[in-house]
Design a protein around this motif. Structure first.
Motif, short mmCIF file in Angstrom:
data_model
loop_
_atom_site.label_atom_id
_atom_site.label_comp_id
_atom_site.label_asym_id
_atom_site.label_seq_id
_atom_site.Cartn_x
_atom_site.Cartn_y
_atom_site.Cartn_z
N ALA A 1 -6.43 31.04 51.20
CA ALA A 1 -7.70 30.50 50.68
C ALA A 1 -8.64 30.08 51.80
N ALA A 2 -8.19 30.13 53.05
CA ALA A 2 -8.99 29.63 54.17
C ALA A 2 -10.36 30.29 54.24
N GLY A 3 -10.42 31.60 54.13
CA GLY A 3 -11.69 32.30 54.23
C GLY A 3 -12.66 31.89 53.14
N VAL A 4 -12.17 31.72 51.94
CA VAL A 4 -13.02 31.32 50.81
C VAL A 4 -13.57 29.92 51.04
N LEU A 5 -12.71 29.01 51.46
CA LEU A 5 -13.15 27.63 51.66
C LEU A 5 -14.03 27.50 52.90
N ASP A 6 -13.77 28.29 53.93
CA ASP A 6 -14.61 28.26 55.13
C ASP A 6 -16.02 28.75 54.83
N ALA A 7 -16.19 29.57 53.80
CA ALA A 7 -17.50 30.14 53.46
C ALA A 7 -18.39 29.15 52.68
N MET A 8 -17.84 28.04 52.25
CA MET A 8 -18.65 27.06 51.52
C MET A 8 -19.60 26.38 52.50
N PRO A 9 -20.78 25.99 52.12
CA PRO A 9 -21.33 26.01 50.77
C PRO A 9 -22.06 27.30 50.40
N GLU A 10 -22.23 28.22 51.33
CA GLU A 10 -22.98 29.44 51.03
C GLU A 10 -22.19 30.42 50.18
N GLY A 11 -20.88 30.36 50.23
CA GLY A 11 -20.04 31.32 49.52
C GLY A 11 -20.12 31.17 48.01
N ALA A 12 -19.51 32.11 47.33
CA ALA A 12 -19.57 32.17 45.87
C ALA A 12 -18.52 31.31 45.18
N SER A 13 -17.67 30.64 45.94
CA SER A 13 -16.58 29.85 45.35
C SER A 13 -16.74 28.37 45.65
N ARG A 14 -16.15 27.57 44.81
CA ARG A 14 -16.12 26.13 44.99
C ARG A 14 -14.73 25.61 44.61
N MET A 15 -14.46 24.39 45.03
CA MET A 15 -13.25 23.72 44.61
C MET A 15 -13.58 22.91 43.35
N PHE A 16 -12.63 22.87 42.44
CA PHE A 16 -12.76 22.12 41.20
C PHE A 16 -11.67 21.06 41.16
N GLU A 17 -11.97 19.95 40.51
CA GLU A 17 -11.04 18.84 40.39
C GLU A 17 -10.78 18.57 38.91
N VAL A 18 -9.51 18.46 38.55
CA VAL A 18 -9.11 18.04 37.21
C VAL A 18 -8.55 16.63 37.33
N VAL A 19 -9.18 15.69 36.64
CA VAL A 19 -8.66 14.32 36.55
C VAL A 19 -7.78 14.28 35.31
N VAL A 20 -6.49 14.11 35.52
CA VAL A 20 -5.53 14.17 34.41
C VAL A 20 -5.55 12.84 33.66
N GLY A 21 -5.82 12.93 32.36
CA GLY A 21 -5.78 11.74 31.49
C GLY A 21 -4.40 11.50 30.93
N GLN A 22 -3.73 12.60 30.57
CA GLN A 22 -2.37 12.48 30.03
C GLN A 22 -1.57 13.73 30.36
N TRP A 23 -0.32 13.50 30.68
CA TRP A 23 0.66 14.57 30.91
C TRP A 23 1.61 14.60 29.72
N VAL A 24 2.18 15.75 29.47
CA VAL A 24 3.33 15.85 28.57
C VAL A 24 4.40 16.62 29.33
N LEU A 25 5.48 15.95 29.60
CA LEU A 25 6.65 16.58 30.22
C LEU A 25 7.59 16.97 29.09
N PHE A 26 7.91 18.25 29.00
CA PHE A 26 8.88 18.74 28.03
C PHE A 26 10.09 19.17 28.83
N ASP A 27 11.18 18.41 28.71
CA ASP A 27 12.33 18.62 29.59
C ASP A 27 13.63 18.54 28.79
#
Length: 152
Positions: free
Chosen positions: A111-137
């Motif tokens: 992923a280095a090349g994609v991240l090095d191309a920011m901010p001009e590149g076509a990709s961005r990083m996204f963040e998911v803030v987890v509100g709840q997990w469900v572990l099925f074990d």
């Protein structure tokens, strides 16, 4: 190991997550992405092109859900373990996230090349803030395998 420790170990060891977003007309859609987990606070990071359907959906509606399945059983009836989650996602800026970008590349060197191309590149990083997990074990909690765990 308690359920929180099992959850973190499982999410850390897995590689791909399936992420569900909502289209503008309310139709749900699912994609699969490589991710970087972080805990306490519970966050999942992924990199995607900004023109992808799920990227557009997140900018319109931050509600997401997902699943992580690392080691599926090969046959029905065998014990299963997996994780699902709900939360809110957002697109991060193309600058000022150097530490996150380094951590992502540490897990996914290609992923280095994609991240090095920011901010001009076509990709961005996204963040998911987890509100709840469900572990099925079924392996560790045979009598009650579904464990709801709040995001921290």
């Amino acid at each position: 190991m308690d359920e929180r420790e099992l959850l973190e170990e499982y999410v850390r060891d897995a590689k791909l997550m399936q992420l569900s977003t909502v289209c503008g007309d309310g139709t749900p859609t699912v994609c699969t992405v490589w991710y970087l987990p972080m805990f306490r606070p519970d966050r999942l990071y992924f990199v995607s092109r900004t023109d992808r359907l799920h990227s557009n959906n997140i900018r319109r509606n931050s509600a997401v859900a997902g699943a992580i399945l690392d080691d599926p059983p090969v046959e029905l009836g065998l014990t299963a373990r997996g994780v699902s989650f709900t939360g809110r996602a957002r697109q991060l800026p193309g600058v000022g996230i150097d530490e996150l970008a380094r951590a992502f590349v540490g897990r996914w060197p290609n992923a280095a090349g994609v991240l090095d191309a920011m901010p001009e590149g076509a990709s961005r990083m996204f963040e998911v803030v987890v509100g709840q997990w469900v572990l099925f074990d079924e392996k560790n909690f045979r009598g009650g395998p579904r464990r709801e765990i709040d995001g921290i």
